[in-house]
Design a protein around this motif. Structure first.
Motif, PDB file in Angstrom:
ATOM      1  N   ILE A 147       0.834  -1.337  -0.011  1.00 21.67           N
ATOM      2  CA  ILE A 147       0.076   0.291  -0.048  1.00 21.67           C
ATOM      3  C   ILE A 147       0.652   1.153   0.087  1.00 21.67           C
ATOM      4  O   ILE A 147       0.539   2.387  -0.821  1.00 21.67           O
ATOM      5  CB  ILE A 147      -1.016  -0.128   1.385  1.00 21.67           C
ATOM      6  CG1 ILE A 147      -1.803  -1.064   1.041  1.00 21.67           C
ATOM      7  CG2 ILE A 147      -1.640   1.313   1.374  1.00 21.67           C
ATOM      8  CD1 ILE A 147      -3.399  -0.704  -0.095  1.00 21.67           C
ATOM      9  N   ASN A 151       0.997   4.112  -3.146  1.00 25.70           N
ATOM     10  CA  ASN A 151       0.732   5.143  -2.760  1.00 25.70           C
ATOM     11  C   ASN A 151       1.661   6.234  -3.573  1.00 25.70           C
ATOM     12  O   ASN A 151       1.374   7.144  -3.899  1.00 25.70           O
ATOM     13  CB  ASN A 151       0.245   5.200  -1.249  1.00 25.70           C
ATOM     14  CG  ASN A 151      -0.974   5.231  -0.926  1.00 25.70           C
ATOM     15  OD1 ASN A 151      -2.113   5.532  -1.890  1.00 25.70           O
ATOM     16  ND2 ASN A 151      -1.595   4.430  -0.024  1.00 25.70           N
ATOM     17  N   ASP A 220      -4.904   2.358  -8.029  1.00 22.80           N
ATOM     18  CA  ASP A 220      -5.368   2.950  -7.093  1.00 22.80           C
ATOM     19  C   ASP A 220      -6.716   1.792  -6.749  1.00 22.80           C
ATOM     20  O   ASP A 220      -7.372   0.921  -5.933  1.00 22.80           O
ATOM     21  CB  ASP A 220      -6.859   3.666  -7.428  1.00 22.80           C
ATOM     22  CG  ASP A 220      -6.482   5.249  -7.080  1.00 22.80           C
ATOM     23  OD1 ASP A 220      -5.374   5.493  -6.147  1.00 22.80           O
ATOM     24  OD2 ASP A 220      -6.809   6.307  -7.748  1.00 22.80           O
ATOM     25  N   ILE A 223      -4.505  -0.797  -5.402  1.00 19.84           N
ATOM     26  CA  ILE A 223      -4.777  -0.506  -3.101  1.00 19.84           C
ATOM     27  C   ILE A 223      -5.960  -1.179  -3.176  1.00 19.84           C
ATOM     28  O   ILE A 223      -6.485  -1.903  -1.645  1.00 19.84           O
ATOM     29  CB  ILE A 223      -4.399   0.986  -3.652  1.00 19.84           C
ATOM     30  CG1 ILE A 223      -3.650   1.316  -3.420  1.00 19.84           C
ATOM     31  CG2 ILE A 223      -4.994   1.178  -1.946  1.00 19.84           C
ATOM     32  CD1 ILE A 223      -3.182   3.030  -3.507  1.00 19.84           C
ATOM     33  N   GLU A 227      -6.559  -3.410   0.087  1.00 16.79           N
ATOM     34  CA  GLU A 227      -7.336  -3.306   0.828  1.00 16.79           C
ATOM     35  C   GLU A 227      -8.578  -4.478   1.876  1.00 16.79           C
ATOM     36  O   GLU A 227      -8.288  -4.604   2.977  1.00 16.79           O
ATOM     37  CB  GLU A 227      -7.815  -1.802   1.195  1.00 16.79           C
ATOM     38  CG  GLU A 227      -6.869  -0.920   1.152  1.00 16.79           C
ATOM     39  CD  GLU A 227      -7.259   0.322   0.868  1.00 16.79           C
ATOM     40  OE1 GLU A 227      -6.511   1.554   1.396  1.00 16.79           O
ATOM     41  OE2 GLU A 227      -8.240   1.013   0.631  1.00 16.79           O
TER      42      GLU A 227
END
Length: 276
Positions: A147, A151, A220, A223, A227
């Motif tokens: 992550i 990012n 994104d 990610i 998550e």
């Protein structure tokens, strides 16, 4: 081999013992992992334990997606002790449906009776609760590392996008930003773009911006996938723990208090992460 705490070493030792008990049963009744893997089913899960004890926390077998998938499968086998759990290819996906038909993966000479089925379920329950506690640090490590990396990459690309969206592009600044990118392919594309003076052409700039914005969207999306896998791992661990409380109490009466404490500490950390 990685150095582990005494508690985790005890968990690993117990997992190895349970593994051997399950191997004996699954070899006898030909309960194989499937997808070309003719080992007993438990070997597929124990690969993660082997990777963890080897000490390489960046081993792909310890990705949060696969570990999340493992917990789903372990719970499934506990509920359906004779069913195969894999279909598709060797490269498992956390979104892959668990197989619900026995098919030809269980070519047994004699079908296990109710006593054996109960024994398999109990062994997998023991295995699952310790597996989830032991490998939670690996799942957390993979989650946090990837992550953070994604990012940072998305932020770097977004900074370049802002540079190319300006009315007057600072070529030197754009070149410096490009050199900071971790992705070699994208770095080469941007440097070549600037060297060929394509930044002076609005259509070329528009195409480049579209490509860069798509890359950010892809990151994104990745990610969100990571998550989601981490959340599913945590949720599955809590369910497995709740289902195994009586078993952990029984272990405590047998002098294995540290097992329960190790599991409870892991679960407490998961609850803290989930804000419970």
């Amino acid at each position: 081999m990685q150095n582990h705490s005494k508690d985790s070493e005890a968990i690993i030792s117990l997992l190895n013992r349970i593994y051997l008990d399950i191997v004996d049963i699954e070899q006898k009744y030909k309960l194989f992992a499937g997808c070309g893997d003719m080992r007993p089913r438990i070997d597929y899960f124990h690969d993660a334990v082997r990777a963890y004890t080897a000490g390489d926390m960046n081993d792909k077998r310890l990705s949060v997606e696969l570990l999340s998938y493992d917990l789903r499968c372990l719970r499934y086998i506990q509920q359906m002790p004779l069913s195969p759990f894999r279909e598709g290819g060797e490269n498992l996906s956390p979104t892959q449906e668990i197989m619900t038909t026995e098919g030809d993966l269980m070519a047994t000479d004699s079908r296990p009776d109710r006593k054996i089925r109960t024994q398999i379920s109990d062994l997998y329950q023991h295995y699952a609760v310790m597996f989830s506690a032991l490998l939670k640090p690996a799942a957390d490590h993979d989650y946090k590392d990837r992550i953070d990396e994604l990012n940072n990459e998305a932020h770097d690309i977004q900074t370049i996008i802002q540079q190319f969206e300006k009315k007057t592009i600072d070529v030197n600044m754009a070149a410096r930003l490009a050199q900071q990118l971790e992705q070699a392919e994208l770095r080469i594309i941007l440097v070549k773009f600037l060297q060929e003076n394509k930044h002076k052409n609005k259509d070329d700039v528009k195409k480049l911006l579209g490509h860069l914005k798509n890359l950010v969207k892809q990151k994104d999306a990745t990610i969100k996938t990571i998550e989601n896998a981490h959340l599913k791992f945590a949720s599955a661990q809590l369910v497995i723990f709740e289902e195994s409380k009586d078993m952990l109490k029984k272990l405590a009466t047998q002098g294995m208090n540290l097992v329960g404490k190790f599991v409870e500490a892991s679960v407490a950390d998961t609850k803290r992460q989930m804000g419970r």
